[in-house]
Design a protein around this motif. Structure first.
Motif, PDB file in Angstrom:
ATOM      1  N   VAL A  98       0.859  -1.179   0.000  1.00 42.47           N
ATOM      2  CA  VAL A  98       0.000   0.000   0.000  1.00 42.47           C
ATOM      3  C   VAL A  98       0.898   1.232   0.000  1.00 42.47           C
ATOM      4  CG1 VAL A  98      -1.927   1.177   1.111  1.00 42.47           C
ATOM      5  CG2 VAL A  98      -1.663  -1.306   1.365  1.00 42.47           C
ATOM      6  N   LEU A  99       0.822   2.008  -1.072  1.00 44.65           N
ATOM      7  CA  LEU A  99       1.650   3.207  -1.222  1.00 44.65           C
ATOM      8  C   LEU A  99       0.776   4.457  -1.228  1.00 44.65           C
ATOM      9  CD1 LEU A  99       4.090   2.054  -4.072  1.00 44.65           C
ATOM     10  CD2 LEU A  99       4.542   2.097  -1.606  1.00 44.65           C
ATOM     11  N   PHE A 100       1.319   5.513  -0.658  1.00 42.83           N
ATOM     12  CA  PHE A 100       0.669   6.823  -0.692  1.00 42.83           C
ATOM     13  C   PHE A 100       1.646   7.829  -1.280  1.00 42.83           C
ATOM     14  CE2 PHE A 100      -1.438   4.487   2.634  1.00 42.83           C
ATOM     15  CZ  PHE A 100      -2.776   4.829   2.498  1.00 42.83           C
ATOM     16  N   TYR A 101       1.161   8.628  -2.205  1.00 41.67           N
ATOM     17  CA  TYR A 101       1.930   9.751  -2.732  1.00 41.67           C
ATOM     18  C   TYR A 101       1.276  11.012  -2.166  1.00 41.67           C
ATOM     19  CZ  TYR A 101       3.787   6.126  -5.675  1.00 41.67           C
ATOM     20  OH  TYR A 101       4.385   4.970  -6.106  1.00 41.67           O
ATOM     21  N   ILE A 102       1.999  11.631  -1.245  1.00 43.77           N
ATOM     22  CA  ILE A 102       1.447  12.724  -0.459  1.00 43.77           C
ATOM     23  C   ILE A 102       2.191  14.012  -0.781  1.00 43.77           C
ATOM     24  CG2 ILE A 102       1.111  13.578   1.888  1.00 43.77           C
ATOM     25  CD1 ILE A 102       0.757  10.663   2.755  1.00 43.77           C
ATOM     26  N   PHE A 103       1.442  15.058  -1.074  1.00 46.12           N
ATOM     27  CA  PHE A 103       2.019  16.329  -1.487  1.00 46.12           C
ATOM     28  C   PHE A 103       1.769  17.375  -0.404  1.00 46.12           C
ATOM     29  CE2 PHE A 103       1.320  13.762  -5.146  1.00 46.12           C
ATOM     30  CZ  PHE A 103       2.411  14.012  -5.968  1.00 46.12           C
ATOM     31  N   PRO A 104       2.823  17.717   0.360  1.00 49.24           N
ATOM     32  CA  PRO A 104       2.656  18.707   1.426  1.00 49.24           C
ATOM     33  C   PRO A 104       2.293  20.079   0.857  1.00 49.24           C
ATOM     34  CG  PRO A 104       4.694  17.446   1.707  1.00 49.24           C
ATOM     35  CD  PRO A 104       4.170  17.144   0.338  1.00 49.24           C
ATOM     36  N   TRP A 159      -3.316  14.075  -2.252  1.00 43.80           N
ATOM     37  CA  TRP A 159      -2.640  12.791  -2.124  1.00 43.80           C
ATOM     38  C   TRP A 159      -3.273  11.780  -3.070  1.00 43.80           C
ATOM     39  CZ3 TRP A 159      -5.093   8.265  -0.480  1.00 43.80           C
ATOM     40  CH2 TRP A 159      -6.383   8.441   0.045  1.00 43.80           C
ATOM     41  N   GLN A 160      -2.531  10.697  -3.304  1.00 42.15           N
ATOM     42  CA  GLN A 160      -3.009   9.627  -4.176  1.00 42.15           C
ATOM     43  C   GLN A 160      -2.550   8.294  -3.604  1.00 42.15           C
ATOM     44  OE1 GLN A 160      -2.488  10.325  -8.411  1.00 42.15           O
ATOM     45  NE2 GLN A 160      -2.007   8.176  -8.776  1.00 42.15           N
ATOM     46  N   GLY A 161      -3.457   7.326  -3.558  1.00 37.77           N
ATOM     47  CA  GLY A 161      -3.128   6.005  -3.038  1.00 37.77           C
ATOM     48  C   GLY A 161      -2.991   4.981  -4.154  1.00 37.77           C
ATOM     49  N   LEU A 162      -2.190   3.952  -3.879  1.00 39.24           N
ATOM     50  CA  LEU A 162      -1.943   2.910  -4.874  1.00 39.24           C
ATOM     51  C   LEU A 162      -1.660   1.596  -4.162  1.00 39.24           C
ATOM     52  CD1 LEU A 162      -1.318   2.087  -7.864  1.00 39.24           C
ATOM     53  CD2 LEU A 162       1.052   2.741  -7.402  1.00 39.24           C
ATOM     54  N   VAL A 163      -2.279   0.524  -4.633  1.00 40.33           N
ATOM     55  CA  VAL A 163      -2.004  -0.816  -4.118  1.00 40.33           C
ATOM     56  C   VAL A 163      -1.263  -1.604  -5.194  1.00 40.33           C
ATOM     57  CG1 VAL A 163      -2.992  -2.966  -3.235  1.00 40.33           C
ATOM     58  CG2 VAL A 163      -4.039  -0.776  -2.628  1.00 40.33           C
ATOM     59  N   VAL A 164      -0.058  -2.057  -4.876  1.00 41.08           N
ATOM     60  CA  VAL A 164       0.744  -2.868  -5.795  1.00 41.08           C
ATOM     61  C   VAL A 164       0.515  -4.334  -5.427  1.00 41.08           C
ATOM     62  CG1 VAL A 164       3.025  -3.319  -6.723  1.00 41.08           C
ATOM     63  CG2 VAL A 164       2.448  -1.024  -5.915  1.00 41.08           C
ATOM     64  N   LYS A 165      -0.079  -5.081  -6.329  1.00 41.39           N
ATOM     65  CA  LYS A 165      -0.488  -6.442  -6.029  1.00 41.39           C
ATOM     66  C   LYS A 165       0.703  -7.400  -5.987  1.00 41.39           C
ATOM     67  CE  LYS A 165      -4.305  -7.271  -5.774  1.00 41.39           C
ATOM     68  NZ  LYS A 165      -5.208  -7.166  -4.603  1.00 41.39           N
ATOM     69  N   GLU A 166       0.640  -8.337  -5.062  1.00 43.77           N
ATOM     70  CA  GLU A 166       1.582  -9.459  -4.966  1.00 43.77           C
ATOM     71  C   GLU A 166       3.040  -8.996  -5.032  1.00 43.77           C
ATOM     72  OE1 GLU A 166      -0.797 -13.118  -7.004  1.00 43.77           O
ATOM     73  OE2 GLU A 166      -0.152 -11.526  -8.357  1.00 43.77           O
ATOM     74  N   SER A 167       3.388  -8.066  -4.172  1.00 42.21           N
ATOM     75  CA  SER A 167       4.727  -7.476  -4.234  1.00 42.21           C
ATOM     76  C   SER A 167       5.746  -8.182  -3.355  1.00 42.21           C
ATOM     77  CB  SER A 167       4.653  -5.995  -3.861  1.00 42.21           C
ATOM     78  OG  SER A 167       3.939  -5.818  -2.650  1.00 42.21           O
TER      79      SER A 167
END
Length: 412
Positions: free
Chosen positions: A287-293, A376-384
């Protein structure tokens, strides 16, 4: 791997699959690379956010092998830079050097330092059957309690005693950069505390993020006779004839013929395709988050930092700009890897996790406050990540022995 074929199919356009395809097409062999997503690179890929590349978690090229360095430079060409390495561990409100240096000593209680020294002096290397045994026998119970235990519990959402020692061997040894030293000794600890270590550098693309390496490999493959890379082409099965792999069947029913098939993805998925049953092996999602302050927020001074505290949902924080010697002014986002909720096998809804992640960033001093975010934007990378449970070895052996009965099928 014997090369006695005219046409090969490689499933998966990660670095391993692309490197193999690059070597084979350079020899004049026909190779088709199949990738289920819309970009190459796998975990070592990048995504575009507002037109700028952000990596799927922190990545960098580090090696002392001249052949490896030459290969990296040959693929990237002019699109390469040398950047000073900076990794931290967030302890007691400080971003301390990792591996351990004087900055860690200044922040740790004297009692903990004394216990670490005692552990390393008196430790006994006993046979290790699980993660805890391995780490305690090499680094002692104090470092295990301070860092390795909480990080592993957060990451796997499991008791480290239920994780195989193989995960420690793979994960810890890969993370150690001082390859020529015995890093789990009292002498090494004292050396790190007394001597200022020489700066270490890594290679990284000047433009395009880490994914630029995979993209350059894919372009070389596609430019050669008989080479091709097909995106958005998920494999749904293998074409097996007379006990031999003869191609790959895609999700849309298309068949890609070959007389050699190389599988680079999770073995559990391949086993389920071919045998119609669960292998017992499992993989986690990331589970990744790209967060922009918000504008004006200070950028952390490291490429990535580990967050071992149990109460924090964050595992790692990575400011993308710090992978560049001269970063673009608008490359302001943070990549944050978070631990998922228990019982979700590593997967989670980014929306449900985000409030905890923002609170953690504020509590760690990375953000002025949990609401100091422009977007912000979330991303799930499967089977990592493979899950190295304590009983994975016999399951893996059984799956490998079963799949080995299929000729012309190779696993990476």
């Amino acid at each position: 791997m014997p090369v006695s074929f005219e046409r090969a199919v490689i499933v998966g356009a990660g670095i391993s699959g692309l490197t193999l395809a690059d070597a084979w097409t350079a020899r004049g062999l026909g190779v088709t690379v199949l990738e289920r997503s819309d970009a190459v690179g796998g975990l070592a890929g990048s995504v575009r956010i507002e037109g700028l590349p952000y990596d799927l978690g922190p990545h960098r090229f580090f090696s002392r092998d001249p052949e490896v360095l030459s290969f990296i430079a040959g693929v990237l060409g002019e699109n390469i830079q040398r950047v000073r390495r900076s990794t931290r561990i967030l302890l007691n409100g400080r971003a301390c050097d990792w591996p351990v240096t004087r900055s860690v000593a200044l922040d740790l209680p004297i009692r903990d330092l004394a216990l670490i020294a005692r552990d390393l002096l008196k430790r006994k290397r006993l046979p290790a059957e699980n993660f805890e045994d391995y780490v305690v026998s090499r680094y002692g119970p104090t470092l295990y309690r301070l860092f390795f235990q909480p990080m592993t519990e957060k990451f796997f959402r499991r008791d480290p005693r239920l994780i195989s020692a193989d995960w420690a061997r793979a994960g810890i040894e890969r993370a150690i950069i001082d390859k020529g030293r015995d890093t789990d000794t009292l002498r090494y600890l004292l050396w790190r505390l007394v001597k200022t270590p020489a700066a270490m550098h890594f290679l990284y693309p000047r433009e395009g993020g880490i994914g630029a390496f995979a993209e350059a490999l894919a372009a070389r493959i596609a430019a050669r006779p008989g080479g091709s890379v097909r995106l958005r082409s998920p494999a749904a099965g293998l074409h097996v004839e007379n006990g031999a792999a003869r191609g790959v069947i895609l999700a849309d029913g298309t068949r890609v013929e070959a007389d050699c098939v190389v599988w680079t993805g999770p073995i559990s998925r391949l086993y389920g395709m071919l045998r119609g049953r669960d292998s017992g092996l499992s993989f986690m999602d990331t589970v990744l988050f790209y967060i922009f302050p918000e504008k004006g927020a200070a950028r952390p001074p490291y490429q990535w930092a580990y967050v071992p505290q149990r109460e924090r949902r964050i595992l790692r924080v990575s400011p993308q700009a710090n992978f560049h010697r001269n970063p673009p002014a608008d490359l302001t986002g943070l990549c944050v890897e978070a631990a998922a909720d228990p019982g979700q096998n590593g997967a989670a809804s980014p929306e449900s996790l985000y409030p905890r992640v923002a609170e953690d960033l504020a509590a760690l001093g990375i953000l002025p406050g949990p609401d100091a975010v422009s977007h912000w934007q979330g991303l799930v990378v499967k089977e990592s990540y493979p899950v190295y449970t304590s009983g994975y070895r016999p399951l893996l052996t059984r799956a490998l022995e079963d799949l080995s009965s299929i000729q012309n099928l190779y696993l990476l």
